[in-house]
Design a protein around this motif. Structure first.
Motif, mmCIF file in Angstrom:
data_model
loop_
_atom_site.group_PDB
_atom_site.id
_atom_site.type_symbol
_atom_site.label_atom_id
_atom_site.label_comp_id
_atom_site.label_asym_id
_atom_site.label_seq_id
_atom_site.Cartn_x
_atom_site.Cartn_y
_atom_site.Cartn_z
ATOM 1 N N THR A 154 -5.740 -7.289 -7.843
ATOM 2 C CA THR A 154 -6.172 -7.631 -9.196
ATOM 3 C C THR A 154 -5.311 -8.699 -9.859
ATOM 4 O O THR A 154 -5.749 -9.360 -10.792
ATOM 5 N N ARG A 213 0.818 -1.222 0.000
ATOM 6 C CA ARG A 213 0.000 0.000 0.000
ATOM 7 C C ARG A 213 0.845 1.262 0.000
ATOM 8 O O ARG A 213 0.600 2.194 -0.773
ATOM 9 N N THR A 270 -9.308 -7.363 -3.613
ATOM 10 C CA THR A 270 -8.768 -6.073 -4.045
ATOM 11 C C THR A 270 -7.337 -6.191 -4.563
ATOM 12 O O THR A 270 -6.636 -5.189 -4.681
ATOM 13 N N ARG A 310 -5.447 -2.228 -1.920
ATOM 14 C CA ARG A 310 -5.692 -2.385 -3.360
ATOM 15 C C ARG A 310 -4.351 -2.340 -4.080
ATOM 16 O O ARG A 310 -3.575 -1.407 -3.890
ATOM 17 N N SER A 311 -4.104 -3.337 -4.910
ATOM 18 C CA SER A 311 -2.812 -3.405 -5.582
ATOM 19 C C SER A 311 -2.910 -4.283 -6.815
ATOM 20 O O SER A 311 -3.725 -5.210 -6.874
ATOM 21 N N ASP A 312 -2.062 -3.987 -7.816
ATOM 22 C CA ASP A 312 -1.945 -4.860 -8.977
ATOM 23 C C ASP A 312 -0.613 -5.601 -9.000
ATOM 24 O O ASP A 312 -0.249 -6.211 -9.998
#
Length: 487
Positions: free
Chosen positions: A428, A196, A426, A399-401
């Motif tokens: 992806t 994050r 969250t 939230r992270s890719d």
């Protein structure tokens, strides 16, 4: 939030005090960072670091940094045994970095509270009421936080967010362009916080036994425990030998829970030195031991047998195994545990939360009375550890890719599959796998889990081959001849 002061983290290499067996070379040293990154002239704290070098003649440039659980766990002083037992396969092509988080182990200052440990161990040999435990625990905790404050330690900086800043500083100080995070249990919460706040430089992340920020360990503890117990009872029923030997494992557990709470047993053990120790075995302690046994596959296999033996008045094997779990408390620096949890979790708790738990699980009234009395005491002592409530960010999904592997054990009593599923929602580029037949720390107890992790590291942009899950073994429950033959 106050602005971050301008500083540069510094890593100083120092001689290693212990060698890694099997001729693994390593680099040891200390990372120096500000205790409080928002305060000019903040004291500098020391974080112990050890880098185990791969034997590969063509090492990959992106090492693995291991994030130990807890909070309050440490690893540097035990790197040799831990590496050989759990991490050696991860060093085939990459270096593996171990470090003790702020407040723990060989890092300085170290936030350990002997009074809290003594309180827990004294409860083993004394018939404490819930109020006895609350009073002694609260006194020990408040005394410990007061002592640290008098030493000038800024307890408000001992949080997951500051831990995450330390992780990023370590990468910068060591000069890596990118690396791979590998967290287990609380280490997954720390890894998520790094993702994050400091996503740059992270090639991939392994989250083993996932503990995301949006859950709460204290309010969900009992629901997680009951889920794991149900898995245990179902596992024994599905195993022909276990069910033949222990057809009433579930009923036996509940009966023992009630009977031992009504009439605790004093079990005398003799130590290696010949000293006798009297252990108070009540239903609450049995519940706690079964919960802790569910962490480890080596213990899971014995739980039906141990319940059977206790029911027949034979206590030694179970009590010795229970004591082994109690001594785990020595591996956690309790001050760091208190500081982190007071900020990360207790900030978002209300006393009414505990009342709902009592209503939901009336069958565990005694255990909940003790547990929730302790938790209510924690609400009081947390003002000494963390006077400021955490920002809402610390209670929100990450939230992270970044490519992320999430692993969870079927029997895990404390970080259940549902928590991994929440975290994955969250992420992806997340790949989630539940490994049958094991509890906590999947990669350390499942060959299949470790195989999936190694494949993921090789190519994190695609889902790793998980075919081995179809052949993953169930626990090989231990059955005594006496029980199996019905003698």
């Amino acid at each position: 939030m106050d602005p971050i002061i301008d500083y540069s983290p510094v890593f100083v290499e120092q001689p290693c005090t212990k060698q890694i067996p099997l001729n693994y070379a390593s680099v040891c040293g200390t990372l120096y960072v500000p205790e409080n990154r928002t305060r000019v002239n903040s004291p500098i704290i020391e974080l112990a670091v050890r880098i185990v070098k791969t034997k590969s003649t063509q090492p990959l440039p992106d090492p693995i940094v291991y994030l130990v659980g807890g909070p309050g766990g440490s690893v540097v002083e035990q790197t040799g045994d831990f590496f050989l037992g759990n991490m050696m396969n991860f060093a085939r092509d990459r270096d593996v970095i171990f470090f003790d988080q702020r407040g723990t182990g060989a890092s300085r200052p170290r936030l350990q509270c002997e009074g809290i440990i003594n309180t827990a161990l004294n409860a083993l040999t004394q018939e404490f009421t819930p109020d006895d435990e609350r009073i002694t625990y609260q006194y020990a905790s408040e005394l410990c936080s007061s002592d640290f404050r008098q030493q000038g330690i800024d307890l408000s900086t001992y949080t997951s967010a500051n831990n995450a800043a330390d992780v990023n500083d370590l990468r910068v100080a060591l000069g890596y362009d990118e690396w791979n995070l590998f967290g287990v249990s609380y280490g997954t919460r720390l890894a998520l916080t790094v993702m994050r706040d400091y996503p740059e430089g992270i090639r991939s992340v392994i989250l083993d036994s996932v503990y995301p920020p949006q859950v709460n360990l204290f309010t969900e503890y009992m629901a997680n425990a009951v889920r794991a117990l149900d898995v245990l009872f179902a596992g024994c029923r599905a195993d022909a030998r276990c069910y033949a030997a222990y057809p009433e494992t579930e009923e036996r557990f509940y009966r023992l829970y009630d009977e031992l709470n009504a009439t605790p047993q004093i079990v005398t053990l003799v130590s290696n030195s010949g000293d006798e120790i009297n252990i108070v075995l009540n239903g609450d302690r049995l519940f706690d031991w079964v919960f802790r046994w569910l962490y480890n596959i080596d213990n899971i296999r014995h739980i039906p047998r141990w319940l059977y033996e206790i029911d027949n008045g034979t206590y030694t094997s179970a009590v010795r195994a229970g004591l082994q779990q109690e001594l785990v408390i020595y591996g956690i620096d309790q001050g760091m545990y208190q500081a982190v949890q007071c900020y990360d979790e207790i900030s978002f708790l209300e006393p009414e939360s505990f009342i709902k738990i009592r209503d939901t699980f009336p069958q565990y009234a005694s255990t909940l009375d003790r547990m929730l009395t302790q938790h209510e005491a924690l609400l009081d002592v947390c003002t000494g550890w963390q006077p400021v409530r955490a920002a809402e960010l610390e209670n929100e999904p990450v939230r992270s890719d970044i490519p992320t592997l999430l692993l969870v054990g079927e029997y895990d009593p404390i970080t259940p599959p549902a928590w991994a599923e929440l975290a994955a929602q969250t992420l992806t580029n997340g790949y989630l796998y539940e490994v049958p037949g094991v509890g906590h720390a999947v990669t350390f107890s499942s060959g299949c889990g470790q195989q999936i992790a190694l494949r993921f590291l090789w190519e994190p942009s695609t889902a790793p081959d998980s075919a081995c899950l179809a052949q993953a073994p169930s626990p090989m429950f231990v059955v005594t001849r006496l029980a199996y033959t019905g003698e």
